[in-house]
Write a protein that holds these residues in place. Structure first.
Motif, PDB file in Angstrom:
ATOM      1  N   SER A 118       0.827  -1.205   0.000  1.00 45.61           N
ATOM      2  CA  SER A 118       0.000   0.000   0.000  1.00 45.61           C
ATOM      3  C   SER A 118       0.863   1.256   0.000  1.00 45.61           C
ATOM      4  CB  SER A 118      -0.927  -0.010   1.215  1.00 45.61           C
ATOM      5  OG  SER A 118      -1.620   1.210   1.318  1.00 45.61           O
ATOM      6  N   MET A 119       1.917   1.228   0.785  1.00 42.93           N
ATOM      7  CA  MET A 119       2.811   2.383   0.866  1.00 42.93           C
ATOM      8  C   MET A 119       3.514   2.628  -0.481  1.00 42.93           C
ATOM      9  SD  MET A 119       5.965   3.006   3.525  1.00 42.93           S
ATOM     10  CE  MET A 119       6.961   1.719   2.771  1.00 42.93           C
ATOM     11  N   LEU A 120       3.887   1.565  -1.165  1.00 46.50           N
ATOM     12  CA  LEU A 120       4.592   1.705  -2.439  1.00 46.50           C
ATOM     13  C   LEU A 120       3.693   2.229  -3.551  1.00 46.50           C
ATOM     14  CD1 LEU A 120       6.699  -1.605  -2.506  1.00 46.50           C
ATOM     15  CD2 LEU A 120       7.538   0.717  -2.103  1.00 46.50           C
ATOM     16  N   THR A 121       2.394   1.950  -3.471  1.00 43.51           N
ATOM     17  CA  THR A 121       1.491   2.270  -4.579  1.00 43.51           C
ATOM     18  C   THR A 121       0.485   3.373  -4.272  1.00 43.51           C
ATOM     19  OG1 THR A 121      -0.088   0.560  -3.888  1.00 43.51           O
ATOM     20  CG2 THR A 121       1.647  -0.099  -5.427  1.00 43.51           C
ATOM     21  N   GLY A 122       0.243   3.667  -2.989  1.00 45.97           N
ATOM     22  CA  GLY A 122      -0.804   4.610  -2.636  1.00 45.97           C
ATOM     23  C   GLY A 122      -2.193   4.048  -2.841  1.00 45.97           C
ATOM     24  N   CYS A 123      -2.307   2.746  -2.963  1.00 40.76           N
ATOM     25  CA  CYS A 123      -3.589   2.078  -3.195  1.00 40.76           C
ATOM     26  C   CYS A 123      -3.945   1.191  -2.004  1.00 40.76           C
ATOM     27  CB  CYS A 123      -3.517   1.211  -4.457  1.00 40.76           C
ATOM     28  SG  CYS A 123      -3.155   2.122  -5.968  1.00 40.76           S
ATOM     29  N   VAL A 124      -5.142   0.629  -2.047  1.00 39.28           N
ATOM     30  CA  VAL A 124      -5.503  -0.424  -1.110  1.00 39.28           C
ATOM     31  C   VAL A 124      -4.780  -1.689  -1.543  1.00 39.28           C
ATOM     32  CG1 VAL A 124      -7.360  -1.898  -0.254  1.00 39.28           C
ATOM     33  CG2 VAL A 124      -7.758   0.551  -0.555  1.00 39.28           C
ATOM     34  N   ALA A 125      -4.074  -2.316  -0.634  1.00 41.52           N
ATOM     35  CA  ALA A 125      -3.384  -3.571  -0.921  1.00 41.52           C
ATOM     36  C   ALA A 125      -4.194  -4.725  -0.361  1.00 41.52           C
ATOM     37  CB  ALA A 125      -1.991  -3.566  -0.312  1.00 41.52           C
ATOM     38  N   LEU A 126      -4.301  -5.803  -1.136  1.00 34.73           N
ATOM     39  CA  LEU A 126      -5.001  -7.005  -0.698  1.00 34.73           C
ATOM     40  C   LEU A 126      -4.082  -8.204  -0.924  1.00 34.73           C
ATOM     41  CD1 LEU A 126      -7.266  -5.358  -2.831  1.00 34.73           C
ATOM     42  CD2 LEU A 126      -8.711  -6.586  -1.225  1.00 34.73           C
ATOM     43  N   ILE A 127      -3.866  -8.980   0.127  1.00 35.23           N
ATOM     44  CA  ILE A 127      -3.066 -10.196   0.023  1.00 35.23           C
ATOM     45  C   ILE A 127      -3.868 -11.338   0.623  1.00 35.23           C
ATOM     46  CG2 ILE A 127      -0.949 -11.372   0.740  1.00 35.23           C
ATOM     47  CD1 ILE A 127       0.492  -8.748   0.655  1.00 35.23           C
ATOM     48  N   LEU A 239      -6.605   1.636   3.215  1.00 37.30           N
ATOM     49  CA  LEU A 239      -7.894   2.260   2.903  1.00 37.30           C
ATOM     50  C   LEU A 239      -7.845   3.762   3.153  1.00 37.30           C
ATOM     51  CD1 LEU A 239     -10.859   2.131   2.124  1.00 37.30           C
ATOM     52  CD2 LEU A 239     -11.400   1.553   4.496  1.00 37.30           C
ATOM     53  N   SER A 240      -7.291   4.180   4.273  1.00 32.98           N
ATOM     54  CA  SER A 240      -7.245   5.617   4.582  1.00 32.98           C
ATOM     55  C   SER A 240      -6.410   6.370   3.561  1.00 32.98           C
ATOM     56  CB  SER A 240      -6.678   5.836   5.991  1.00 32.98           C
ATOM     57  OG  SER A 240      -5.347   5.332   6.086  1.00 32.98           O
ATOM     58  N   THR A 241      -5.398   5.726   3.006  1.00 31.93           N
ATOM     59  CA  THR A 241      -4.544   6.371   2.007  1.00 31.93           C
ATOM     60  C   THR A 241      -5.302   6.613   0.714  1.00 31.93           C
ATOM     61  OG1 THR A 241      -2.552   5.340   2.925  1.00 31.93           O
ATOM     62  CG2 THR A 241      -2.420   6.154   0.662  1.00 31.93           C
ATOM     63  N   PRO A 246      -8.569  12.345  -4.884  1.00 31.04           N
ATOM     64  CA  PRO A 246      -9.682  13.228  -5.267  1.00 31.04           C
ATOM     65  C   PRO A 246     -10.947  12.478  -5.681  1.00 31.04           C
ATOM     66  CG  PRO A 246      -7.627  13.956  -6.283  1.00 31.04           C
ATOM     67  CD  PRO A 246      -7.330  12.655  -5.621  1.00 31.04           C
ATOM     68  N   GLU A 247     -10.784  11.276  -6.243  1.00 31.60           N
ATOM     69  CA  GLU A 247     -11.950  10.517  -6.713  1.00 31.60           C
ATOM     70  C   GLU A 247     -12.905  10.149  -5.583  1.00 31.60           C
ATOM     71  OE1 GLU A 247      -8.786   9.865  -9.815  1.00 31.60           O
ATOM     72  OE2 GLU A 247      -8.862  10.057  -7.635  1.00 31.60           O
ATOM     73  N   PHE A 248     -12.415  10.154  -4.349  1.00 27.56           N
ATOM     74  CA  PHE A 248     -13.242   9.705  -3.239  1.00 27.56           C
ATOM     75  C   PHE A 248     -13.680  10.851  -2.315  1.00 27.56           C
ATOM     76  CE2 PHE A 248     -10.612   6.084  -4.530  1.00 27.56           C
ATOM     77  CZ  PHE A 248     -11.612   5.187  -4.829  1.00 27.56           C
ATOM     78  N   THR A 249     -13.627  12.068  -2.849  1.00 19.71           N
ATOM     79  CA  THR A 249     -14.130  13.190  -2.058  1.00 19.71           C
ATOM     80  C   THR A 249     -15.655  13.186  -2.008  1.00 19.71           C
ATOM     81  OG1 THR A 249     -13.997  14.594  -4.027  1.00 19.71           O
ATOM     82  CG2 THR A 249     -12.123  14.644  -2.496  1.00 19.71           C
ATOM     83  N   GLN A 250     -16.283  12.548  -3.005  1.00 16.87           N
ATOM     84  CA  GLN A 250     -17.740  12.434  -2.997  1.00 16.87           C
ATOM     85  C   GLN A 250     -18.155  11.379  -1.973  1.00 16.87           C
ATOM     86  OE1 GLN A 250     -19.122  11.552  -6.953  1.00 16.87           O
ATOM     87  NE2 GLN A 250     -17.872  13.165  -7.893  1.00 16.87           N
ATOM     88  N   VAL A 258     -15.678   1.760   1.056  1.00 19.36           N
ATOM     89  CA  VAL A 258     -15.663   1.166   2.396  1.00 19.36           C
ATOM     90  C   VAL A 258     -16.564  -0.065   2.432  1.00 19.36           C
ATOM     91  CG1 VAL A 258     -16.263   1.540   4.816  1.00 19.36           C
ATOM     92  CG2 VAL A 258     -15.085   3.345   3.531  1.00 19.36           C
ATOM     93  N   SER A 259     -17.739   0.052   1.852  1.00 17.52           N
ATOM     94  CA  SER A 259     -18.679  -1.065   1.831  1.00 17.52           C
ATOM     95  C   SER A 259     -18.113  -2.249   1.055  1.00 17.52           C
ATOM     96  CB  SER A 259     -19.999  -0.609   1.201  1.00 17.52           C
ATOM     97  OG  SER A 259     -20.916  -1.675   1.107  1.00 17.52           O
ATOM     98  N   LEU A 260     -17.447  -1.963  -0.053  1.00 23.00           N
ATOM     99  CA  LEU A 260     -16.855  -3.022  -0.858  1.00 23.00           C
ATOM    100  C   LEU A 260     -15.857  -3.826  -0.037  1.00 23.00           C
ATOM    101  CD1 LEU A 260     -16.323  -4.242  -3.775  1.00 23.00           C
ATOM    102  CD2 LEU A 260     -14.450  -2.584  -3.901  1.00 23.00           C
ATOM    103  N   LEU A 261     -14.985  -3.145   0.680  1.00 22.60           N
ATOM    104  CA  LEU A 261     -13.945  -3.839   1.423  1.00 22.60           C
ATOM    105  C   LEU A 261     -14.500  -4.539   2.657  1.00 22.60           C
ATOM    106  CD1 LEU A 261     -11.091  -1.207   1.099  1.00 22.60           C
ATOM    107  CD2 LEU A 261     -11.302  -3.392  -0.088  1.00 22.60           C
TER     108      LEU A 261
END
Length: 344
Positions: A118-127, A239-241, A246-250, A258-261
């Protein structure tokens, strides 16, 4: 639309600029940022053609353009040059953080790997860590049920029973099933999926040369259908990252992620386990994803394995405007490291 070199250059630059800034891209901006040997009018004409082809679109009148899902797909498949330097950089980062071998528990190791990814990509990581990799065969039997068909019944060491209906080859008679059952139980009992991956039993088939192909197909069925791992725990980080993008300001987009995860975690784990099969990095973009909340997201995934046995999967989930080169390199490096470090 068949893209000419100018179209490819303009599409690459538009996607790259939008990923970097999250702002719609205009022809003047491209002319200034990338020093094309083209006028703004020529760039604008190329962008108009890309929009007509469905690769770019305007989010609102008088705005610049942003990539569509199709535009991202062309970018990933055709315009994104693989960077071995970036992959090596990610390999070094993973090795430095996770070390050369598995420490403490598998759970803590995979949690650390998810945080790093997550830190390397700025995304949600799933393993994912699948269950059933160590499940072994306790007993099996082939039972004739009709002409040309047998029922394979397998009991595992946790006393679960699986059965599959199989075709009985013409060269194998029902009278020969009993010695085949004895042979299978002698040589396959107490074996796990990991054992099947390094199968050294080829000489054994020579004892029953007339049934060799049937026995090989049975072993493959047992490996792929009976002992195939299923998704166990799914480790999620970041998730917080990603919600700061900007896409998640809405509020609606935020709630959907959040619901998806929370509600689809196991299904997401199953998806990346399936997508990453074959030791390749897979990229799903926008509407290519099966869950509606993911239609504004991209998923990059790959499995990790040991001696040919899939042990789990690695994925990152973020907005379609994610740095695909870095995401792909990070997922690849993490999966490679887990393949060499996780011995179940």
């Amino acid at each position: 639309m068949k893209l000419n070199p100018r179209h490819r250059q303009i599409l690459w630059a538009t996607v790259k600029r939008y990923i970097d800034t999250a702002e719609p891209v205009g022809s003047k901006i491209l002319a200034e940022a990338y020093r094309f040997d083209l006028s703004s009018a020529s760039i604008r004409n190329a962008m108009n053609a890309l929009e007509q082809a469905g690769l770019l679109f305007q989010p609102h009148t008088s705005a610049g353009r942003i990539p569509s899902d199709s535009g991202y797909r062309v970018y990933v498949d055709e315009l994104l040059a693989p960077s071995e330097d970036l992959v090596q950089q990610m390999r070094e980062a993973v090795l430095q953080e996770l070390g050369e071998e598995l420490h403490r528990t598998l759970e803590s190791f995979l949690e650390r790997a998810a945080r790093l990814l997550s830190m390397l990509t700025g995304c949600v990581a799933l393993i994912t860590a699948p269950t059933g990799v160590l499940t072994s065969i306790r007993h099996l039997r082939l039972v004739p049920v009709s002409e040309g068909h047998v029922l394979l019944i397998v009991v595992t060491d946790n006393l679960q029973t699986r059965s599959l209906l199989l075709d009985l080859p013409a060269e194998v008679s029902e009278d020969e099933l009993e010695p085949i059952n004895n042979f299978l139980n002698t040589h396959l009992s107490n074996r796990t999926l990991k054992d099947f991956a390094s199968d050294q039993s080829e000489p054994l088939w020579q004892e029953f040369r007339a049934w060799a192909e049937f026995l090989r197909s049975l072993v493959e069925v047992i490996r792929e259908e009976i002992l195939a791992p299923t998704v166990g725990q799914v480790f999620v980080s970041g998730l917080s990252t990603v919600l700061r993008q900007p896409e998640f300001t809405q509020p609606q987009r935020l709630w959907e992620m959040v619901s998806l995860l929370e509600q689809e975690r196991l299904n997401l784990g199953a998806l990346i386990l399936k997508d990453g099969a074959g030791q390749r990095v897979t990229v799903r973009i926008g509407s290519e994803n099966p869950f509606t909340p993911m239609h504004s997201c991209s998923l990059v995934s790959r499995t990790f394995a040991y001696q040919g046995v899939t042990l789990g999967s690695v994925g990152v989930l973020g907005p379609t405007r994610l740095p695909y080169d870095r995401a792909i390199a990070s997922v690849q490096a993490t999966a490679e490291h887990l393949s060499s470090s996780v011995f179940l």
